[in-house]
Write a protein that holds these residues in place. Structure first.
Motif, PDB file in Angstrom:
ATOM      1  N   CYS A   1      54.936 -11.693  39.237  1.00  0.00           N
ATOM      2  CA  CYS A   1      55.940 -11.012  40.124  1.00  0.00           C
ATOM      3  C   CYS A   1      57.351 -11.915  39.887  1.00  0.00           C
ATOM      4  O   CYS A   1      57.150 -13.120  39.639  1.00  0.00           O
ATOM      5  N   HIS A   2      58.390 -11.166  39.285  1.00  0.00           N
ATOM      6  CA  HIS A   2      59.571 -11.687  38.852  1.00  0.00           C
ATOM      7  C   HIS A   2      60.473 -12.120  39.996  1.00  0.00           C
ATOM      8  O   HIS A   2      60.494 -11.611  41.073  1.00  0.00           O
TER       9      HIS A   2
ATOM     10  N   LEU B   1      58.755 -15.740  55.039  1.00  0.00           N
ATOM     11  CA  LEU B   1      59.850 -16.295  55.984  1.00  0.00           C
ATOM     12  C   LEU B   1      61.324 -16.818  55.244  1.00  0.00           C
ATOM     13  O   LEU B   1      62.271 -16.733  55.893  1.00  0.00           O
ATOM     14  N   TYR B   2      61.104 -17.202  54.083  1.00  0.00           N
ATOM     15  CA  TYR B   2      62.526 -17.719  52.985  1.00  0.00           C
ATOM     16  C   TYR B   2      63.385 -16.486  52.997  1.00  0.00           C
ATOM     17  O   TYR B   2      64.385 -16.306  53.064  1.00  0.00           O
ATOM     18  N   TYR B   3      62.780 -15.202  52.332  1.00  0.00           N
ATOM     19  CA  TYR B   3      63.442 -14.283  52.154  1.00  0.00           C
ATOM     20  C   TYR B   3      63.726 -13.193  53.439  1.00  0.00           C
ATOM     21  O   TYR B   3      64.633 -12.062  53.191  1.00  0.00           O
ATOM     22  N   ALA B   4      63.407 -13.908  54.472  1.00  0.00           N
ATOM     23  CA  ALA B   4      63.553 -12.793  55.893  1.00  0.00           C
ATOM     24  C   ALA B   4      65.040 -13.044  56.453  1.00  0.00           C
ATOM     25  O   ALA B   4      65.419 -11.930  56.772  1.00  0.00           O
TER      26      ALA B   4
ATOM     27  N   ASP C   1      49.596  -5.082  48.291  1.00  0.00           N
ATOM     28  CA  ASP C   1      50.024  -5.847  49.187  1.00  0.00           C
ATOM     29  C   ASP C   1      48.841  -6.498  49.916  1.00  0.00           C
ATOM     30  O   ASP C   1      47.691  -6.407  49.364  1.00  0.00           O
ATOM     31  N   SER C   2      49.110  -7.308  50.964  1.00  0.00           N
ATOM     32  CA  SER C   2      47.929  -8.225  51.556  1.00  0.00           C
ATOM     33  C   SER C   2      46.726  -7.466  52.180  1.00  0.00           C
ATOM     34  O   SER C   2      45.896  -8.149  52.011  1.00  0.00           O
ATOM     35  N   HIS C   3      47.240  -6.230  52.657  1.00  0.00           N
ATOM     36  CA  HIS C   3      45.974  -5.642  53.348  1.00  0.00           C
ATOM     37  C   HIS C   3      45.004  -4.999  52.048  1.00  0.00           C
ATOM     38  O   HIS C   3      43.747  -4.993  52.246  1.00  0.00           O
ATOM     39  N   LEU C   4      45.605  -4.251  51.204  1.00  0.00           N
ATOM     40  CA  LEU C   4      44.619  -3.862  49.944  1.00  0.00           C
ATOM     41  C   LEU C   4      44.023  -4.942  49.387  1.00  0.00           C
ATOM     42  O   LEU C   4      42.951  -4.761  49.264  1.00  0.00           O
ATOM     43  N   ARG C   5      44.889  -6.034  49.313  1.00  0.00           N
ATOM     44  CA  ARG C   5      43.975  -7.219  48.631  1.00  0.00           C
ATOM     45  C   ARG C   5      42.772  -7.624  49.634  1.00  0.00           C
ATOM     46  O   ARG C   5      41.623  -8.115  48.975  1.00  0.00           O
ATOM     47  N   LEU C   6      43.191  -7.533  51.060  1.00  0.00           N
ATOM     48  CA  LEU C   6      42.298  -8.054  51.840  1.00  0.00           C
ATOM     49  C   LEU C   6      40.798  -6.995  51.636  1.00  0.00           C
ATOM     50  O   LEU C   6      39.718  -7.291  51.763  1.00  0.00           O
TER      51      LEU C   6
ATOM     52  N   LEU D   1      60.882 -10.575  44.114  1.00  0.00           N
ATOM     53  CA  LEU D   1      60.163 -11.286  45.047  1.00  0.00           C
ATOM     54  C   LEU D   1      60.636 -10.856  46.355  1.00  0.00           C
ATOM     55  O   LEU D   1      59.788 -10.571  47.216  1.00  0.00           O
ATOM     56  N   HIS D   2      61.959 -10.748  46.500  1.00  0.00           N
ATOM     57  CA  HIS D   2      62.521 -10.566  47.890  1.00  0.00           C
ATOM     58  C   HIS D   2      62.139  -9.312  48.465  1.00  0.00           C
ATOM     59  O   HIS D   2      62.137  -8.927  49.767  1.00  0.00           O
ATOM     60  N   LYS D   3      61.950  -8.258  47.534  1.00  0.00           N
ATOM     61  CA  LYS D   3      61.501  -6.747  47.885  1.00  0.00           C
ATOM     62  C   LYS D   3      60.330  -6.783  48.273  1.00  0.00           C
ATOM     63  O   LYS D   3      59.645  -5.950  49.136  1.00  0.00           O
ATOM     64  N   ILE D   4      59.218  -7.645  47.924  1.00  0.00           N
ATOM     65  CA  ILE D   4      57.740  -7.473  48.270  1.00  0.00           C
ATOM     66  C   ILE D   4      57.259  -8.617  48.990  1.00  0.00           C
ATOM     67  O   ILE D   4      55.899  -8.648  49.278  1.00  0.00           O
TER      68      ILE D   4
END
Length: 226
Positions: free
Chosen positions: A63-64, A141-144, A12-17, A68-71
């Motif tokens: 990412c398949h 935003l697209y998948y939200a 996820d974005s936080h771990l990547r950071l 994508l919509h899950k993550i």
């Protein structure tokens, strides 16, 4: 085995950071007093941005579309963090150019070449980081949100031609086209909240392209002519 191969795509974005920050800190202390301050800081920035981009693009490529919509939400850095990253990228680029301009007259040979390369890559990585960060924002935003339109599912305010399940490369296409041309292409924006993010993206891209990149190119070109 498959889970082991794909774990990096789900970081996820936080771990990547956090991983990127630790990489930059490691490079900072490894260099110690061996380099000048400007080279020291630019190398640390390149370590941070390089690791961040590496992990981001591993996710983008691996990412398949069905996953994508899950993550997508976890991969987005969030409104506050995205602004911090963008401001950091812009600030570091400006500092790198200013330091280069002030110290380039004192440098010669390999040291000057190293400084030129670090300045160029600092600006390039910062530019790349901005559009990659917006890629994850658009996907989130697209998948939200989603709704039915004309018999097909349309998510979150972006209409990809003949594509109901866009992958991260589709969002990269939208983000980088907007970031380089300051306009959308064949992907239509159909929601206000996406349009506002696109406006911010376009303004930041214009600032980046016209001020940071143009200034660095002019300074470097002037030194080469000398």
């Amino acid at each position: 085995m498959k889970a082991r191969k794909n774990w990096i795509a789900k970081v996820d974005s936080h771990l990547r950071l956090y991983i990127s920050i630790c990489t930059a800190i490691g490079v900072f202390f490894i260099l110690g007093d061996l380099q000048k301050a400007s080279i020291h800081w630019m190398a640390s920035w390149l370590a941070f941005s390089g690791m961040f981009l590496f992990l981001s693009w591993m996710t983008i490529f691996k990412c398949h579309p069905k996953e994508l919509h899950k993550i997508a939400e976890k991969q987005d850095s969030g409104r506050s963090l995205i602004m911090i990253l963008i401001l950091l990228a812009s600030l570091v680029s400006m500092i790198a150019i200013i330091l280069f301009y002030k110290t380039s007259a004192e440098m010669k040979g390999i040291e000057l070449t190293t400084h030129i390369l670090l300045t160029i890559f600092s600006a390039i990585f910062a530019w790349w980081l901005v559009h990659t960060t917006f890629t994850f924002k658009y996907a989130h935003l697209y998948y939200a949100v989603g709704e039915e339109k004309e018999g097909r599912r349309v998510f979150g305010g972006l209409d990809f031609p003949d594509e109901n399940t866009p992958d991260y490369l589709d969002f990269c296409y939208f983000s980088f086209v907007l970031g380089t041309t300051f306009q959308v292409s064949d992907v239509n924006i159909t929601a206000r909240h996406i349009r506002r993010i696109a406006l911010l993206h376009g303004l930041l891209s214009f600032f980046f392209n016209t001020i940071i990149l143009a200034l660095s190119i002019n300074i470097i070109a002037g030194l080469i002519q000398k």
